[in-house]
Design an enzyme around this catalytic site. Structure first.
Site, short mmCIF file in Angstrom:
data_model
loop_
_atom_site.label_atom_id
_atom_site.label_comp_id
_atom_site.label_asym_id
_atom_site.label_seq_id
_atom_site.Cartn_x
_atom_site.Cartn_y
_atom_site.Cartn_z
N HIS A 303 5.30 -3.44 8.02
CA HIS A 303 4.20 -4.34 7.71
C HIS A 303 4.05 -5.33 8.86
O HIS A 303 5.05 -5.74 9.45
CB HIS A 303 4.47 -5.10 6.40
N ASP A 361 2.87 0.14 -0.78
CA ASP A 361 2.34 1.49 -0.94
C ASP A 361 3.42 2.54 -1.14
O ASP A 361 3.11 3.69 -1.48
CB ASP A 361 1.51 1.87 0.30
N1 CMC Z 1 7.25 4.31 10.72
C1 CMC Z 1 7.92 4.39 11.88
N2 CMC Z 1 7.89 3.45 12.83
C2 CMC Z 1 7.16 2.37 12.59
C3 CMC Z 1 6.44 2.21 11.40
C4 CMC Z 1 6.51 3.22 10.44
N3 CMC Z 1 5.86 3.13 9.28
N4 CMC Z 1 5.80 1.03 11.42
C5 CMC Z 1 6.10 0.46 12.59
N5 CMC Z 1 6.93 1.28 13.31
C6 CMC Z 1 7.54 0.98 14.59
C7 CMC Z 1 6.56 1.20 15.75
O1 CMC Z 1 6.62 2.51 16.26
C8 CMC Z 1 7.04 0.15 16.71
O2 CMC Z 1 8.20 0.65 17.34
P1 CMC Z 1 8.44 0.39 18.92
O3 CMC Z 1 8.52 -1.10 19.07
O4 CMC Z 1 9.69 1.12 19.25
O5 CMC Z 1 7.22 0.95 19.62
C9 CMC Z 1 7.50 -1.01 15.85
O6 CMC Z 1 7.87 -0.40 14.60
C10 CMC Z 1 6.42 -2.06 15.59
O7 CMC Z 1 5.27 -1.38 15.13
P2 CMC Z 1 3.78 -1.93 15.30
O8 CMC Z 1 2.83 -0.79 15.18
O9 CMC Z 1 3.70 -2.80 16.51
O10 CMC Z 1 3.69 -2.87 14.03
P3 CMC Z 1 2.35 -3.42 13.40
O11 CMC Z 1 2.68 -4.73 12.84
O12 CMC Z 1 1.22 -3.36 14.36
O13 CMC Z 1 2.04 -2.34 12.26
C11 CMC Z 1 1.70 -1.29 10.19
C12 CMC Z 1 2.08 -2.59 10.92
C13 CMC Z 1 1.62 -1.54 8.69
C14 CMC Z 1 0.31 -0.81 10.67
C15 CMC Z 1 2.78 -0.21 10.51
O14 CMC Z 1 4.05 -0.65 10.08
C16 CMC Z 1 2.44 1.15 9.90
O15 CMC Z 1 1.69 1.93 10.51
N6 CMC Z 1 3.01 1.47 8.69
C17 CMC Z 1 2.68 2.70 8.01
C18 CMC Z 1 1.38 2.55 7.28
C19 CMC Z 1 1.52 1.70 6.04
O16 CMC Z 1 2.42 1.92 5.23
N7 CMC Z 1 0.57 0.77 5.87
C20 CMC Z 1 0.50 -0.06 4.66
C21 CMC Z 1 0.74 -1.49 4.95
S1 CMC Z 1 0.97 -2.44 3.42
C22 CMC Z 1 -0.52 -2.32 2.58
C23 CMC Z 1 -1.66 -2.88 3.33
O17 CMC Z 1 -1.58 -4.00 3.84
O18 CMC Z 1 -2.70 -2.22 3.37
#
Ligand code: CMC
Length: 427
Positions: A303, A361
């Site tokens: 998140h 989720d």
């Molecule tokens: N699985 C594997 N690796 C992950 C994931 C994941 N679900 N989420 C983040 N990472 C890793 C990412 O690869 C990165 O690693 P590195 O620094 O080595 O490159 C690090 O963690 C930081 O990720 P980020 O993309 O910079 O983080 P963000 O804050 O931009 O993304 C997020 C947040 C929710 C988009 C992401 O965690 C994600 O894609 N999660 C899966 C989708 C999900 O479950 N979304 C629902 C969110 S809760 C309900 C809502 O708000 O809608």
């Protein structure tokens, strides 16, 4: 912390006010930065930027805390009802018994849709994704209820808020019924918000939906858990759209469009698909390997704000167990996969070092499936619940005398000025 922050660039130095919230980190007010120093700030994805002032929801991502108007989400999920939470989000305080009764009555008596609205659905293909129908149908509300689209009028603002909260379940249930080819079920005023929604989804003329207090309570709780979440992508979209003075129905349609994405509300659908794809516990190590090599993400994990267990995920896990038990599926293989995946992820260095915890989720897909919904409906249910958050945030913005149209700037990295070359002279 100090009341001002000093920003120095070249020979210019600017004192920037530091603002304090009730709780949470201090905020450097950079509104005058460009005028005084000729530079912009760069923050794509708003990882360090507060886009507005709000009194509605507070999240402490490190501690895993979520408060609505100061009340912890766990207490609201346990002791309140969705409509009470709606009142709280919209008006700032919990209602008195009379206020609650009046609010419930108002919402109940706004649940019907204009008869002509039903014909609007016929224009969609039967196999349309229900979120596609939601974007179109909710946007179309402004064509049916233009007597509550004047954003300058506080009474119209309130009426449109009530209409949106009340009509959203009716529209969502119609989107579902349309995909099944079943007749629409009209709302009934003697049922609660969650009961009405479940009945509009699952009743058929040949057999009425049978009330079940455990499942109704679970539906209500799922609505509570999704009601608001501060300045997330779809809420910011609603605020952005509304900042131009656009009508609330159009703004909520914009929020629905944003919510649909798999990184946001679409994650619950993706998460269930992922659990189904994994299928059995023995396939998890192979799947986790693919996550670590960045072939795909572990849906329902991670998140932007929570760097701890999402407090909504804990409540959702309990609700998931209750629902599965009630429908006699407590040995659901997908629950086993989810529990094992969670166990592994919480102890694996890859996830631990990145502070990736289950989000809301992770368990909602299994729960909603057990309630009888197909995965295409998951994000629709999220939209039904989040409508109150969107509209409360929109209302707060319009009520704020200092609100301005959202107009971010950019760092331009394209070509500098150059002369046009006619096509005959291009090489
Ligand atoms: N699985 C594997 N690796 C992950 C994931 C994941 N679900 N989420 C983040 N990472 C890793 C990412 O690869 C990165 O690693 P590195 O620094 O080595 O490159 C690090 O963690 C930081 O990720 P980020 O993309 O910079 O983080 P963000 O804050 O931009 O993304 C997020 C947040 C929710 C988009 C992401 O965690 C994600 O894609 N999660 C899966 C989708 C999900 O479950 N979304 C629902 C969110 S809760 C309900 C809502 O708000 O809608």
């Amino acid at each position: 912390m100090a009341d001002t922050a000093k920003f120095t660039i070249g020979d210019k130095s600017v004192d920037l006010p530091v603002l304090k919230g009730t709780v949470g980190p201090d905020v450097v007010d950079i509104r005058k930065l460009y005028a005084q120093s000729d530079v912009f700030t760069f923050d794509p994805g708003y990882t360090s930027t507060a886009s507005c002032e709000s009194k509605i929801t507070f999240i402490d991502g490190d501690e895993g805390i979520l408060l609505h108007r100061g009340y912890p989400i766990e207490q609201l999920a346990e002791q309140s009802t969705f409509l009470e939470v709606c009142y709280l989000l919209l008006h700032g305080e919990l209602p008195s018994a009379t206020e609650y009764a009046n609010f419930e009555h108002t919402i109940t008596y706004h649940t019907m849709l204009h008869e002509q609205f039903d014909r609007f659905f016929q224009g969609f293909r039967r196999d349309a994704h229900p979120m596609a129908i939601m974007v179109g149908a909710v946007g179309a509300l402004s064509a049916f209820y233009h007597d509550s689209t004047n954003v300058e009028d506080p009474t119209q603002r309130l009426i449109s808020s009530h209409r949106l909260i009340a009509k959203m379940p009716t529209i969502a249930a119609r989107a579902y019924k349309y995909s099944l080819g079943q007749p629409f079920v009209h709302p009934r005023n003697d049922l609660s918000y969650a009961e009405n929604f479940l009945r509009m989804c699952f009743s058929v003329p040949a057999e009425d939906w049978k009330p079940n207090p455990v499942l109704t309570r679970a539906m209500d709780r799922i609505f509570i858990l999704h009601a608001d979440h501060e300045q997330n992508a779809s809420t910011s979209t609603v605020r952005n759209a509304g900042s131009s003075g656009a009508n609330p129905f159009a703004c909520i349609a914009a929020g629905i469009a944003c919510l649909w994405g798999p990184a946001h509300g679409g994650a619950n659908e993706e998460c269930l698909n992922m659990l189904q794809e994994i299928g059995t516990v023995d396939k998890i190590p192979e799947f986790v390997k693919g996550v670590k090599s960045r072939d795909y993400r572990l849906m329902g994990f991670g998140h932007r704000v929570y760097k701890n267990y999402d407090p909504r995920a804990k409540v959702m896990q309990t609700t998931c167990h209750e629902v599965l038990k009630e429908v006699g599926r407590d040995d659901d293989p997908l629950l086993k996969v989810a529990l094992e995946l969670e166990r592994i992820a919480l102890s694996d260095e890859y996830f631990v070092s990145r502070k990736l915890y289950p989000n809301v989720d992770f368990y909602s897909g299994i729960t909603l499936r057990a309630l009888g919904f197909p995965s295409e409906m998951f994000t629709v249910l999220f939209a039904v619940a989040r409508t109150v958050g969107w509209i409360s945030q929109w209302k707060e913005m319009i009520d704020d005398p200092n609100y301005k149209i959202s107009r971010p700037r950019q760092i331009y990295t394209g070509s500098a000025k150059r002369a046009f070359v006619p096509v005959s002279k291009r090489g």
